[in-house]
Design a protein around this motif. Sequence first.
Motif, PDB file in Angstrom:
ATOM      1  N   LEU A   1       0.873  -1.177   0.000  1.00 47.37           N
ATOM      2  CA  LEU A   1       0.000   0.000   0.000  1.00 47.37           C
ATOM      3  C   LEU A   1       0.907   1.222   0.000  1.00 47.37           C
ATOM      4  O   LEU A   1       1.799   1.334   0.849  1.00 47.37           O
ATOM      5  N   ILE A   2       0.708   2.135  -0.939  1.00 47.01           N
ATOM      6  CA  ILE A   2       1.528   3.340  -1.021  1.00 47.01           C
ATOM      7  C   ILE A   2       0.775   4.493  -0.371  1.00 47.01           C
ATOM      8  O   ILE A   2      -0.372   4.786  -0.731  1.00 47.01           O
ATOM      9  N   THR A   3       1.415   5.157   0.579  1.00 46.45           N
ATOM     10  CA  THR A   3       0.810   6.292   1.278  1.00 46.45           C
ATOM     11  C   THR A   3       1.724   7.506   1.167  1.00 46.45           C
ATOM     12  O   THR A   3       2.803   7.441   0.586  1.00 46.45           O
ATOM     13  N   ARG A   4       1.295   8.604   1.747  1.00 50.74           N
ATOM     14  CA  ARG A   4       2.105   9.825   1.712  1.00 50.74           C
ATOM     15  C   ARG A   4       3.224   9.810   2.751  1.00 50.74           C
ATOM     16  O   ARG A   4       4.239  10.485   2.593  1.00 50.74           O
ATOM     17  N   SER A   5       3.023   9.065   3.832  1.00 47.70           N
ATOM     18  CA  SER A   5       3.999   9.093   4.920  1.00 47.70           C
ATOM     19  C   SER A   5       3.765   7.917   5.848  1.00 47.70           C
ATOM     20  O   SER A   5       2.723   7.248   5.786  1.00 47.70           O
ATOM     21  N   THR A   6       4.727   7.676   6.742  1.00 48.14           N
ATOM     22  CA  THR A   6       4.559   6.637   7.754  1.00 48.14           C
ATOM     23  C   THR A   6       3.380   6.966   8.663  1.00 48.14           C
ATOM     24  O   THR A   6       2.633   6.077   9.084  1.00 48.14           O
ATOM     25  N   GLU A   7       3.196   8.244   8.966  1.00 52.12           N
ATOM     26  CA  GLU A   7       2.092   8.652   9.830  1.00 52.12           C
ATOM     27  C   GLU A   7       0.744   8.311   9.196  1.00 52.12           C
ATOM     28  O   GLU A   7      -0.182   7.864   9.882  1.00 52.12           O
ATOM     29  N   MET A   8       0.619   8.520   7.879  1.00 51.98           N
ATOM     30  CA  MET A   8      -0.625   8.149   7.205  1.00 51.98           C
ATOM     31  C   MET A   8      -0.830   6.642   7.251  1.00 51.98           C
ATOM     32  O   MET A   8      -1.954   6.163   7.456  1.00 51.98           O
ATOM     33  N   SER A   9       0.248   5.899   7.076  1.00 54.45           N
ATOM     34  CA  SER A   9       0.153   4.436   7.149  1.00 54.45           C
ATOM     35  C   SER A   9      -0.367   4.001   8.513  1.00 54.45           C
ATOM     36  O   SER A   9      -1.277   3.168   8.616  1.00 54.45           O
ATOM     37  N   LEU A  10       0.219   4.553   9.578  1.00 58.97           N
ATOM     38  CA  LEU A  10      -0.194   4.188  10.936  1.00 58.97           C
ATOM     39  C   LEU A  10      -1.630   4.620  11.222  1.00 58.97           C
ATOM     40  O   LEU A  10      -2.367   3.930  11.940  1.00 58.97           O
ATOM     41  N   TYR A  11      -2.028   5.741  10.651  1.00 58.64           N
ATOM     42  CA  TYR A  11      -3.400   6.211  10.856  1.00 58.64           C
ATOM     43  C   TYR A  11      -4.396   5.237  10.234  1.00 58.64           C
ATOM     44  O   TYR A  11      -5.405   4.884  10.851  1.00 58.64           O
ATOM     45  N   ILE A  12      -4.114   4.789   9.017  1.00 61.64           N
ATOM     46  CA  ILE A  12      -5.012   3.838   8.354  1.00 61.64           C
ATOM     47  C   ILE A  12      -5.051   2.521   9.126  1.00 61.64           C
ATOM     48  O   ILE A  12      -6.120   1.934   9.324  1.00 61.64           O
ATOM     49  N   ILE A  13      -3.885   2.069   9.577  1.00 63.47           N
ATOM     50  CA  ILE A  13      -3.821   0.833  10.367  1.00 63.47           C
ATOM     51  C   ILE A  13      -4.659   0.959  11.633  1.00 63.47           C
ATOM     52  O   ILE A  13      -5.432   0.056  11.986  1.00 63.47           O
ATOM     53  N   SER A  14      -4.512   2.081  12.321  1.00 62.79           N
ATOM     54  CA  SER A  14      -5.237   2.269  13.579  1.00 62.79           C
ATOM     55  C   SER A  14      -6.740   2.353  13.349  1.00 62.79           C
ATOM     56  O   SER A  14      -7.532   1.838  14.150  1.00 62.79           O
ATOM     57  N   GLN A  15      -7.161   3.004  12.268  1.00 65.43           N
ATOM     58  CA  GLN A  15      -8.585   3.122  11.982  1.00 65.43           C
ATOM     59  C   GLN A  15      -9.200   1.772  11.636  1.00 65.43           C
ATOM     60  O   GLN A  15     -10.359   1.501  11.952  1.00 65.43           O
ATOM     61  N   LEU A  16      -8.421   0.920  10.999  1.00 68.10           N
ATOM     62  CA  LEU A  16      -8.931  -0.370  10.550  1.00 68.10           C
ATOM     63  C   LEU A  16      -8.865  -1.448  11.627  1.00 68.10           C
ATOM     64  O   LEU A  16      -9.770  -2.270  11.757  1.00 68.10           O
ATOM     65  N   LEU A  17      -7.802  -1.434  12.430  1.00 70.22           N
ATOM     66  CA  LEU A  17      -7.533  -2.566  13.315  1.00 70.22           C
ATOM     67  C   LEU A  17      -7.690  -2.284  14.807  1.00 70.22           C
ATOM     68  O   LEU A  17      -7.747  -3.221  15.597  1.00 70.22           O
ATOM     69  N   ILE A  18      -7.740  -1.041  15.203  1.00 65.94           N
ATOM     70  CA  ILE A  18      -7.779  -0.729  16.630  1.00 65.94           C
ATOM     71  C   ILE A  18      -9.139  -0.150  17.017  1.00 65.94           C
ATOM     72  O   ILE A  18      -9.614   0.812  16.407  1.00 65.94           O
TER      73      ILE A  18
END
Length: 494
Positions: free
Chosen positions: A198-215
């Motif tokens: 998955l290509i994102t704009r930044s590591t922070e965006m990656s972590l945000y998507i992960i947190s929204q989906l899994l936490i």
Amino acid sequence: MSSPVEIPFLSFIDLDRQAKTPIYLQLAQQLINAIQRGYLIPNSKMPGSRTLSELLQLHRKTVIAAYEDLHHQGWIAILPNKGAFVMDNKNRISERPYDSLVSLANYPPKTGYSFNQSNILDNPFEQSNCTFQFNDGTADIRLTEIKKLSGLYSATLKRKNTLKKINNPLHTGEYFREQLSNYLNNSRGLHISKNNLLITRSTEMSLYIISQLLIKPNDVVMVAELGLFTANMIFQKAGANIKTLAVDDRGIDIDQLAEKLKNTSIRAIYITPHHHYPTTVSLSAQRRLQLLQLARTHGFIIIEDDYDYDFQYDKSTIMPLASADVNGMVIYVGSFGKSLTPSFSTGFVVAPQNLIVEMQKYLGILDRQGDIVMEQVLGEMIAEGDIHRHLKKSLKIYRERRNYCSVLLAKHFGHQSNFSVPNGGLAIWLEWDIPISLLQLANACQKNDLFIPKNILYQNRNTTAMRIGFGHLTTDEMEKSLEILKECLVQSLH
């Protein structure tokens, strides 16, 4: 009061003679906007219709029609033998609704409605105009061949196939994902395809998507006692219950994690195992295997951030946990192009395909288009070997800077602090052995033209330390910066 002809009407009136809206209505609308924004103040006299028509090169009847419309709406008053004047609607009572409109001369300082405000997401970064500045370890953009990058970007933008991709909102960056998957397989020992990316704009965006989906709210997320504050902010905002683990010279304490798992069910653990943030230590091989075993047994997610992975100075390379994960328990996040400039870097997530498919749905809301041109440029830099050559060249410089910074720290503060020379990354973890207030030291340094941001200072009952980035500093800048730090330290101790 200034003459009305001295008011710079041409600066705020721009009439489009090709538009469908009649000219007199355009003029009336723009004069209303000028009154709202305070360009034409209440009770001021408007220029005569002949004067304004000459100034704007309009027929006089057009200006008269506009004035009559303004008068009808209540924006101006036309007094016989005296002229037209801007109305002061705040001080007059009228049944016309236009008189109650709020002036736009000053934009509202606050919303007229309530909303949730979060101190969790307060910006932790500071800025300063000091000549010398410390940070937590960033690349030196002066080492980047900006002209070459801009040339690649320009050439890519001009291609016909690129323009077709830009016009396609469903473009998914196939080429870049294919090149990046090859790059990660070769450099990280992974075994992935483009479908695992998955290509994102930044590591922070990656972590945000992960947190929204899994936490979910109250899910337990384990992090290091001293860890990456931006990641902690994202997990907290998702409602996670943050629990901490100690960190020693072998990385995060996995034995402590195993003990806590006896009584606590956790959803995920976030780690920066390659160069732990902020202490720069690497997670030992034994602990890596132990962590993978615990994840498989207890079913929690390992969120592995490859922080500073590209900046390695030793010949022996430690592979990420994701390269040894056979059970699909690791989500591997990172950034590509960090050795270039911030605008030429991008984030990525590596995970099993079923999770990537679901994460793509969230990304489609946040960043549906992506940066197609940039992805094409980065993909070509991988394919042509430009990234490898740039990284090899810059690593030599960063290694020299690490060594020189270590020499200077030992020279100036060897008897007052301790540190270990990191095997990678762009920062050194310096622990002070003397009683000192780091905030007071930082304030003193700022007065002497050296800025030390709060986010690199760590001080509590057990720790007094700084994360000093060396990557962005030349040897001369290091010398001057550390001399200022030494002078201010001596003054603070007396």
